[in-house]
Design an enzyme around this catalytic site. Structure first.
Site, PDB file in Angstrom:
ATOM      1  N   GLN A   1       7.783   1.641   2.580  1.00 32.83           N
ATOM      2  CA  GLN A   1       6.764   0.612   1.078  1.00 32.83           C
ATOM      3  C   GLN A   1       6.353   1.903   0.325  1.00 32.83           C
ATOM      4  O   GLN A   1       5.878   0.744  -1.475  1.00 32.83           O
ATOM      5  CB  GLN A   1       6.415  -1.180   1.546  1.00 32.83           C
ATOM      6  CG  GLN A   1       4.662   0.312   2.279  1.00 32.83           C
ATOM      7  CD  GLN A   1       3.649  -0.865   3.024  1.00 32.83           C
ATOM      8  OE1 GLN A   1       3.940  -0.987   3.560  1.00 32.83           O
ATOM      9  NE2 GLN A   1       2.750  -0.872   2.501  1.00 32.83           N
TER      10      GLN A   1
ATOM     11  N   MET B   1      -3.215  -0.634   6.761  1.00 28.58           N
ATOM     12  CA  MET B   1      -2.255   1.098   6.239  1.00 28.58           C
ATOM     13  C   MET B   1      -3.566   2.104   6.596  1.00 28.58           C
ATOM     14  O   MET B   1      -3.612   3.125   6.289  1.00 28.58           O
ATOM     15  CB  MET B   1      -1.718   1.906   5.101  1.00 28.58           C
ATOM     16  CG  MET B   1      -0.436   0.490   4.870  1.00 28.58           C
ATOM     17  SD  MET B   1       0.157   1.227   3.577  1.00 28.58           S
ATOM     18  CE  MET B   1      -0.264   1.487   2.284  1.00 28.58           C
TER      19      MET B   1
ATOM     20  N   HIS C   1     -10.491  -5.030   5.153  1.00 28.31           N
ATOM     21  CA  HIS C   1     -10.199  -4.709   6.184  1.00 28.31           C
ATOM     22  C   HIS C   1     -10.816  -5.469   7.777  1.00 28.31           C
ATOM     23  O   HIS C   1     -11.215  -6.012   8.285  1.00 28.31           O
ATOM     24  CB  HIS C   1     -10.099  -3.366   6.902  1.00 28.31           C
ATOM     25  CG  HIS C   1      -8.779  -2.294   5.896  1.00 28.31           C
ATOM     26  ND1 HIS C   1      -9.272  -1.147   4.964  1.00 28.31           N
ATOM     27  CD2 HIS C   1      -7.975  -3.104   5.413  1.00 28.31           C
ATOM     28  CE1 HIS C   1      -8.674  -1.608   4.074  1.00 28.31           C
ATOM     29  NE2 HIS C   1      -7.388  -2.092   4.992  1.00 28.31           N
TER      30      HIS C   1
ATOM     31  N   GLN D   1       1.616  -9.922  -1.515  1.00 28.08           N
ATOM     32  CA  GLN D   1       2.205  -9.542   0.293  1.00 28.08           C
ATOM     33  C   GLN D   1       2.106 -10.812   0.776  1.00 28.08           C
ATOM     34  O   GLN D   1       2.956 -11.480   1.809  1.00 28.08           O
ATOM     35  CB  GLN D   1       1.422  -8.354  -0.293  1.00 28.08           C
ATOM     36  CG  GLN D   1       1.782  -8.244   1.353  1.00 28.08           C
ATOM     37  CD  GLN D   1       0.651  -7.256   2.131  1.00 28.08           C
ATOM     38  OE1 GLN D   1       1.093  -5.926   1.796  1.00 28.08           O
ATOM     39  NE2 GLN D   1      -0.166  -7.066   2.420  1.00 28.08           N
TER      40      GLN D   1
HETATM   41  P1  AMP Z   1      -4.160  -1.830   3.360  1.00 25.15           P
HETATM   42  O1  AMP Z   1      -4.964  -1.103   4.850  1.00 25.15           O
HETATM   43  O2  AMP Z   1      -4.359  -1.521   2.772  1.00 25.15           O
HETATM   44  O3  AMP Z   1      -2.129  -2.778   3.358  1.00 25.15           O
HETATM   45  O4  AMP Z   1      -4.372  -3.462   3.610  1.00 25.15           O
HETATM   46  C1  AMP Z   1      -4.322  -4.539   5.400  1.00 25.15           C
HETATM   47  C2  AMP Z   1      -5.005  -5.450   4.962  1.00 25.15           C
HETATM   48  O5  AMP Z   1      -6.304  -5.419   4.230  1.00 25.15           O
HETATM   49  C3  AMP Z   1      -4.313  -6.633   3.822  1.00 25.15           C
HETATM   50  O6  AMP Z   1      -3.588  -8.200   4.325  1.00 25.15           O
HETATM   51  C4  AMP Z   1      -5.119  -6.491   2.471  1.00 25.15           C
HETATM   52  O7  AMP Z   1      -4.257  -7.568   2.068  1.00 25.15           O
HETATM   53  C5  AMP Z   1      -6.056  -6.726   3.069  1.00 25.15           C
HETATM   54  N1  AMP Z   1      -7.563  -6.397   2.322  1.00 25.15           N
HETATM   55  C6  AMP Z   1      -7.642  -5.190   1.878  1.00 25.15           C
HETATM   56  N2  AMP Z   1      -8.482  -4.833   0.994  1.00 25.15           N
HETATM   57  C7  AMP Z   1      -8.732  -6.280   1.201  1.00 25.15           C
HETATM   58  C8  AMP Z   1     -10.277  -6.862   0.298  1.00 25.15           C
HETATM   59  N3  AMP Z   1     -11.412  -6.172  -0.613  1.00 25.15           N
HETATM   60  N4  AMP Z   1     -10.319  -7.913   0.818  1.00 25.15           N
HETATM   61  C9  AMP Z   1      -9.747  -8.585   1.708  1.00 25.15           C
HETATM   62  N5  AMP Z   1      -8.576  -8.486   2.588  1.00 25.15           N
HETATM   63  C10 AMP Z   1      -8.438  -7.192   2.436  1.00 25.15           C
END
Ligand code: AMP
Length: 278
Positions: free
Chosen positions: A61, A30, A37, A153
């Site tokens: 969501q 996102m 990321h 998730q």
């Molecule tokens: P989001 O942008 O928050 O929807 O996250 C996108 C992806 O990055 C998702 O698969 C999250 O689980 C992963 N993600 C977010 N924060 C972290 C983190 N601190 N360590 C590893 N993966 C992450």
């Protein structure tokens, strides 16, 4: 790095890569990208020839009282960062491109989506499962990378892929943390400096509870003590701190491997989640 905003151009580029025989990985996000990321992108490189990252703040969501409208949007910086880790394509669709007038379908994954965040964020995982299904159909990746940061998730996506026979391999990536232990999150930027400092207690307390459970403290007593500690540390509301089976996310009243300890709590107005293996 290809920067693509509509589905037609996305499909065209994917088709070109397919004719070249490339293996394609996909990292949905996102935006408001941080090192966590980028670690997913770096992991993706080990599994593919081409890496596609999507940036889409998915409205379906978010609940009506959640932070959709003020979720951080930092496109220029995100593109810069993705370029530094050699992303091949960034897909940034508009809401209208993803949900044109007349859109009526929703994907529901039962079971794994029901407790934990599913109980506190009604409809959230339907929104996730629906957008993930759409994105997978558009990108047609061989491999997708999801972070264990959002452990439930990840389990929902695994179940979805299994149940709907999607021809894609799901890889979970470890949680990346700040030096004080706080899990990296786009939402951490909502925290003021005092909240940010206190927020690190989430991981400290989570680790302590995990250690207590490992050393055979009764699960319920360990969880209650953890919740008490969170409140004492300054978390205004604790949605849950629970022990679950790490493979199927069933609640776990008595400790047995594989187990995962998961927490969601508010620091001020910011809802933080975290989890660790026990
Ligand atoms: P989001 O942008 O928050 O929807 O996250 C996108 C992806 O990055 C998702 O698969 C999250 O689980 C992963 N993600 C977010 N924060 C972290 C983190 N601190 N360590 C590893 N993966 C992450």
């Amino acid at each position: 790095m290809h920067i693509i905003r509509n589905i037609k151009d996305l499909r065209q580029q994917i088709a070109t890569w397919r004719t070249e025989g490339s293996r394609i990985s996909f990292v949905p996000t996102m935006g408001a990208l941080h090192e966590g990321h980028l670690s997913l992108v770096n992991l993706a490189r080990n599994h593919s020839d081409k890496i596609v990252v999507s940036i889409f703040v998915n409205p379906t969501q978010f609940g009506p009282n959640e932070d959709f409208s003020h979720y951080p949007r930092t496109e220029a910086q995100d593109l810069y960062r993705l370029n530094t880790v050699k992303t091949d394509m960034v897909f940034l669709p508009t809401v209208e491109e993803m949900y044109p007038a007349g859109f009526t379908t929703a994907v529901t994954v039962k079971g794994v989506s029901e407790g934990l965040c599913g109980a506190f964020r009604p409809g959230h995982f339907d929104g996730v499962a629906t957008v993930v299904t759409k994105l997978f159909n558009m990108v047609t990746p061989d491999v997708v990378i999801f972070g264990e940061k959002d452990y439930q998730q990840l389990m929902v996506v695994r179940q979805l892929v299994r149940d709907l026979n999607m021809p894609v391999q799901v890889i979970g990536a470890p949680v990346l943390r700040e030096t004080d232990g706080l899990a990296m999150s786009s939402r951490n930027r909502y925290l003021n400096s005092i909240e940010r400092k206190t927020a690190a207690q989430l991981y400290t307390i989570l680790s302590k509870v995990a250690e207590d459970i490992r050393s055979q403290k009764p699960v319920m007593a360990a969880l209650l003590e953890g919740i008490k500690q969170l409140r004492g540390a300054g978390f205004s509301k604790v949605d849950y701190m629970e022990l679950h089976n790490a493979d199927n996310l069933q609640p776990m009243p008595e400790y047995k491997k594989p187990a995962r300890l998961l927490v969601a709590a508010y620091m001020g107005n910011t809802r933080l989640i975290d989890n660790i293996e026990v």
